[in-house]
Structure formats: C-alpha cells, structure tokens
Write a protein that holds these residues in place. Structure first.
Motif, PDB file in Angstrom:
ATOM      1  N   GLU A  82      29.224  46.007  48.649  1.00 16.69           N
ATOM      2  CA  GLU A  82      30.532  46.624  48.423  1.00 16.69           C
ATOM      3  C   GLU A  82      30.739  47.797  49.387  1.00 16.69           C
ATOM      4  OE1 GLU A  82      32.488  45.219  46.434  1.00 16.69           O
ATOM      5  OE2 GLU A  82      31.315  44.236  44.862  1.00 16.69           O
ATOM      6  N   ALA A 124      37.933  42.890  52.175  1.00 17.00           N
ATOM      7  CA  ALA A 124      36.502  42.750  51.888  1.00 17.00           C
ATOM      8  C   ALA A 124      36.408  41.931  50.609  1.00 17.00           C
ATOM      9  CB  ALA A 124      35.862  44.123  51.723  1.00 17.00           C
ATOM     10  N   LEU A 125      36.053  40.663  50.722  1.00 11.48           N
ATOM     11  CA  LEU A 125      36.008  39.783  49.553  1.00 11.48           C
ATOM     12  C   LEU A 125      34.545  39.556  49.160  1.00 11.48           C
ATOM     13  CD1 LEU A 125      38.838  37.294  50.629  1.00 11.48           C
ATOM     14  CD2 LEU A 125      39.040  39.383  49.295  1.00 11.48           C
ATOM     15  N   ILE A 127      31.777  50.624  48.588  1.00 15.49           N
ATOM     16  CA  ILE A 127      31.255  51.830  47.924  1.00 15.49           C
ATOM     17  C   ILE A 127      29.723  51.858  47.838  1.00 15.49           C
ATOM     18  CG2 ILE A 127      33.328  52.443  46.630  1.00 15.49           C
ATOM     19  CD1 ILE A 127      32.110  51.072  44.177  1.00 15.49           C
ATOM     20  N   ARG A 144      35.894  40.425  40.116  1.00 12.55           N
ATOM     21  CA  ARG A 144      35.663  38.980  40.106  1.00 12.55           C
ATOM     22  C   ARG A 144      34.368  38.610  39.384  1.00 12.55           C
ATOM     23  NH1 ARG A 144      38.523  36.013  43.630  1.00 12.55           N
ATOM     24  NH2 ARG A 144      37.937  34.395  42.132  1.00 12.55           N
ATOM     25  N   GLN A 175      34.118  48.886  38.437  1.00  7.95           N
ATOM     26  CA  GLN A 175      32.704  48.649  38.116  1.00  7.95           C
ATOM     27  C   GLN A 175      32.353  49.231  36.755  1.00  7.95           C
ATOM     28  OE1 GLN A 175      30.309  50.036  41.448  1.00  7.95           O
ATOM     29  NE2 GLN A 175      30.338  47.998  42.374  1.00  7.95           N
ATOM     30  N   ARG A 217      27.766  37.322  50.398  1.00  6.74           N
ATOM     31  CA  ARG A 217      27.702  38.603  49.693  1.00  6.74           C
ATOM     32  C   ARG A 217      27.553  39.805  50.631  1.00  6.74           C
ATOM     33  NH1 ARG A 217      27.716  40.059  44.424  1.00  6.74           N
ATOM     34  NH2 ARG A 217      26.617  42.007  43.980  1.00  6.74           N
ATOM     35  N   LEU A 242      30.901  40.889  39.025  1.00  5.32           N
ATOM     36  CA  LEU A 242      29.889  40.399  39.965  1.00  5.32           C
ATOM     37  C   LEU A 242      30.232  40.862  41.376  1.00  5.32           C
ATOM     38  CD1 LEU A 242      27.497  38.572  40.696  1.00  5.32           C
ATOM     39  CD2 LEU A 242      29.088  36.646  40.776  1.00  5.32           C
ATOM     40  N   LYS A 243      31.540  40.883  41.699  1.00  2.63           N
ATOM     41  CA  LYS A 243      31.994  41.246  43.052  1.00  2.63           C
ATOM     42  C   LYS A 243      33.382  41.865  42.974  1.00  2.63           C
ATOM     43  CE  LYS A 243      31.353  41.394  47.447  1.00  2.63           C
ATOM     44  NZ  LYS A 243      32.302  42.514  47.465  1.00  2.63           N
ATOM     45  N   LEU A 244      33.620  42.846  43.808  1.00  2.00           N
ATOM     46  CA  LEU A 244      34.976  43.382  43.968  1.00  2.00           C
ATOM     47  C   LEU A 244      35.650  42.699  45.157  1.00  2.00           C
ATOM     48  CD1 LEU A 244      34.162  47.157  43.524  1.00  2.00           C
ATOM     49  CD2 LEU A 244      35.462  45.729  41.926  1.00  2.00           C
ATOM     50  N   ASN A 245      36.917  42.408  45.014  1.00  4.00           N
ATOM     51  CA  ASN A 245      37.721  41.958  46.154  1.00  4.00           C
ATOM     52  C   ASN A 245      38.711  43.080  46.465  1.00  4.00           C
ATOM     53  OD1 ASN A 245      38.117  38.377  45.363  1.00  4.00           O
ATOM     54  ND2 ASN A 245      36.324  39.548  45.955  1.00  4.00           N
ATOM     55  N   VAL A 246      38.561  43.682  47.637  1.00  8.21           N
ATOM     56  CA  VAL A 246      39.423  44.797  48.053  1.00  8.21           C
ATOM     57  C   VAL A 246      40.220  44.322  49.265  1.00  8.21           C
ATOM     58  CG1 VAL A 246      39.481  47.183  48.881  1.00  8.21           C
ATOM     59  CG2 VAL A 246      37.744  46.476  47.207  1.00  8.21           C
ATOM     60  N   ASN A 290      32.981  36.759  48.006  1.00  5.82           N
ATOM     61  CA  ASN A 290      32.649  35.855  46.907  1.00  5.82           C
ATOM     62  C   ASN A 290      31.673  34.771  47.351  1.00  5.82           C
ATOM     63  OD1 ASN A 290      34.604  37.370  45.676  1.00  5.82           O
ATOM     64  ND2 ASN A 290      36.182  35.776  45.741  1.00  5.82           N
ATOM     65  N   SER A 341      37.565  51.334  42.905  1.00  5.61           N
ATOM     66  CA  SER A 341      36.429  50.400  42.864  1.00  5.61           C
ATOM     67  C   SER A 341      35.415  50.830  41.809  1.00  5.61           C
ATOM     68  CB  SER A 341      35.743  50.328  44.234  1.00  5.61           C
ATOM     69  OG  SER A 341      36.597  49.721  45.185  1.00  5.61           O
ATOM     70  N   LYS A 342      35.163  52.142  41.761  1.00  7.32           N
ATOM     71  CA  LYS A 342      34.216  52.658  40.756  1.00  7.32           C
ATOM     72  C   LYS A 342      34.761  52.461  39.346  1.00  7.32           C
ATOM     73  CE  LYS A 342      32.024  55.879  43.915  1.00  7.32           C
ATOM     74  NZ  LYS A 342      32.136  57.224  44.515  1.00  7.32           N
ATOM     75  N   TRP A 376      37.337  31.561  40.987  1.00  8.81           N
ATOM     76  CA  TRP A 376      36.064  31.721  41.692  1.00  8.81           C
ATOM     77  C   TRP A 376      35.630  30.446  42.396  1.00  8.81           C
ATOM     78  CZ3 TRP A 376      33.220  35.959  42.752  1.00  8.81           C
ATOM     79  CH2 TRP A 376      31.922  35.748  43.254  1.00  8.81           C
ATOM     80  N   PRO A 377      35.094  30.473  43.651  1.00 10.64           N
ATOM     81  CA  PRO A 377      34.940  31.659  44.506  1.00 10.64           C
ATOM     82  C   PRO A 377      36.151  31.879  45.419  1.00 10.64           C
ATOM     83  CG  PRO A 377      33.844  29.811  45.542  1.00 10.64           C
ATOM     84  CD  PRO A 377      34.530  29.264  44.301  1.00 10.64           C
ATOM     85  N   LYS A 378      37.247  31.190  45.151  1.00 13.77           N
ATOM     86  CA  LYS A 378      38.432  31.387  45.996  1.00 13.77           C
ATOM     87  C   LYS A 378      39.048  32.765  45.746  1.00 13.77           C
ATOM     88  CE  LYS A 378      40.065  26.680  46.784  1.00 13.77           C
ATOM     89  NZ  LYS A 378      41.305  25.901  47.010  1.00 13.77           N
ATOM     90  N   PRO A 379      39.901  33.211  46.662  1.00 12.62           N
ATOM     91  CA  PRO A 379      40.627  34.454  46.369  1.00 12.62           C
ATOM     92  C   PRO A 379      41.644  34.226  45.253  1.00 12.62           C
ATOM     93  CG  PRO A 379      41.160  33.625  48.587  1.00 12.62           C
ATOM     94  CD  PRO A 379      40.199  32.660  47.989  1.00 12.62           C
TER      95      PRO A 379
END
Lengths: 136, 136
Positions: B45, B81-82, B47, A96, A69, B87, A75-79, B84, A65-66, A103-106
């Motif tokens: 997030e 964890a999404l 993190i 993402r 970034q 938040r 703007l956002k991570l999807n994990v 989108n 994740s880092k 966006w904003p769908k998966p």
C-alpha cells in the motif's frame, strides 16, 4: 465557492470536510468506498493542483486509507483518480476483499451499485465521522 | 536487493529508474501506460511507505503524469494503485482517449492486452527515456 459535481453529489453521502478535501461515502453497499474531492473548482488532474495542495491531498488520502484499514480491515486498498465519467478531480479509496462481488477486477463499470439501507448508511457515516474526528 | 514482481516484469518494458521508482511501459499498444514501482520490497500500500517516500512517490507520479501529457496529449489521465492481482505496490498512469477501446471504463480486466510491435516499443521507450532525461 466550491461546487461538487452533481453526479458525485447524488451517488454519495457527505462525511466531513478536511483542510483540502471533502470526504464522501459512496452509496454502494457492496464495497466500503470513500471518495476525496479537493474543494477547488475546475480541477481534473492531480497535477492541476499546486505542489503544496498535492502534498495535502497525499496526506488526506493517507488518512482515508488508514480509516479504511482501521474500520474495515480490507485485504487490499484500491486508490485511484480516474475521472473518465465525472471530470471533477476525485480520488477513490475502496476497501477490497477476496469475497467481494467484483474481485479481483476493479469496482468501476463492472456491476451496478446497490444502495445502502438508510439506517445502515447513517450508522456507517457516523462511525467514519468519528474516526476522522479522533484521528485528524 | 529490490525484486520486481515477475508478472510486472513479463508484462512491461523497462524505461528508467528515478530516485524511488522504477518506470515501466506496459506492453499494451491499446493505451500509453506507464507503471511506477517503488524500489522497496514487501510494500503493498502507499501508506506502507514512509511519509518521506510517499512525497517522493507523489513527485515521481506527477512527473510521469506530465510525461504522459507531453508525449500523448490524453483527454484524461487514470492514476491508480490497485494491486488486486499483483500485490507489489505499483502505480498505473494510463493516458485515456474518448476513442480508446475501453472508454469510459477503466482499462483493467476489460480486454486482453495487445502487445506492441517490437520496433514500435523500442522507439516509444526511447522517446519516454529522453523525456525523463530532459525533465528530471
């Protein structure tokens, strides 16, 4: 010996091996997208790992994740650990952006992948490898 | 004081509070679906949590996964964890089946939710509360 699912193998580029997980770059130029695969056979769920392995996965996931970034400023991570198609446990880390094509769908199941130009993929893999080398 | 995002509040039923996370049942009768929300404000997030909190989240997520397996015997868990749309950090735990209406696609953004009948929701929340009481 650890055996990577053939679909994961075909859809990704190898980045590096951490202590538990293999790090792969998804071959989809629409999204910066790392996949972590614990190098253990016959594991489908996070809770199939031992508690110690789960904590290692958490730490390696935080590192991924880092990396996302630092390299892509999303703007956002999807994990996510889904596994409906490929059952072998693998954890997606997708960077993402409000202007990405899903966006904003998966990202899963919404649009076909667009492969990287091979020079671009090589350069990207190198920069991610370097980041992991400097930060793990 | 912890403030739950209004959309999460409106779309779910309260189940219980663990040491870090609030446990919610998604009001969508198409999928058994728990959401864990760390009770910290301004976190987007995983993190963004401290390392200690991340380990607690991992343990509570494992507990939610075990609850889903014990109560619903899914073919696969989807843990994600999404964020989108909403938040505030929240982790989905969805029990998936080969005959569910979205399989093998992810559940997000593919079909509108179908609310539970209120008696059914109450009974389900009770059984999940009882499971957490017996196992945490």
């Amino acid at each position: 010996m650890f055996k990577l699912d053939s679909r994961l193998h075909n859809d990704t580029f190898f980045v590096c091996d951490l202590s538990l997980c293999r790090v792969l770059l998804m071959n989809d130029s629409q999204f910066p997208w790392l996949i972590l695969v614990p190098m253990k056979n016959d594991i489908a769920e996070i809770i199939d790992l031992s508690e110690e392995e789960q904590i290692t996965l958490l730490k390696e996931s935080a590192l991924a994740s880092k990396a996302m970034q630092a390299l892509f400023s999303p703007l956002k991570l999807n994990v996510a650990a889904l596994g409906n198609v490929v059952r072998q446990l693998h954890v997606h880390h997708v960077a993402r952006f409000e202007n990405d094509c899903a966006w904003p769908k998966p990202v899963w199941g919404n649009q076909p992948a667009v492969a990287y130009d091979s020079n671009k993929a090589q350069a990207l893999v190198k920069s991610i490898q370097q980041w992991f080398k400097d930060n793990s």
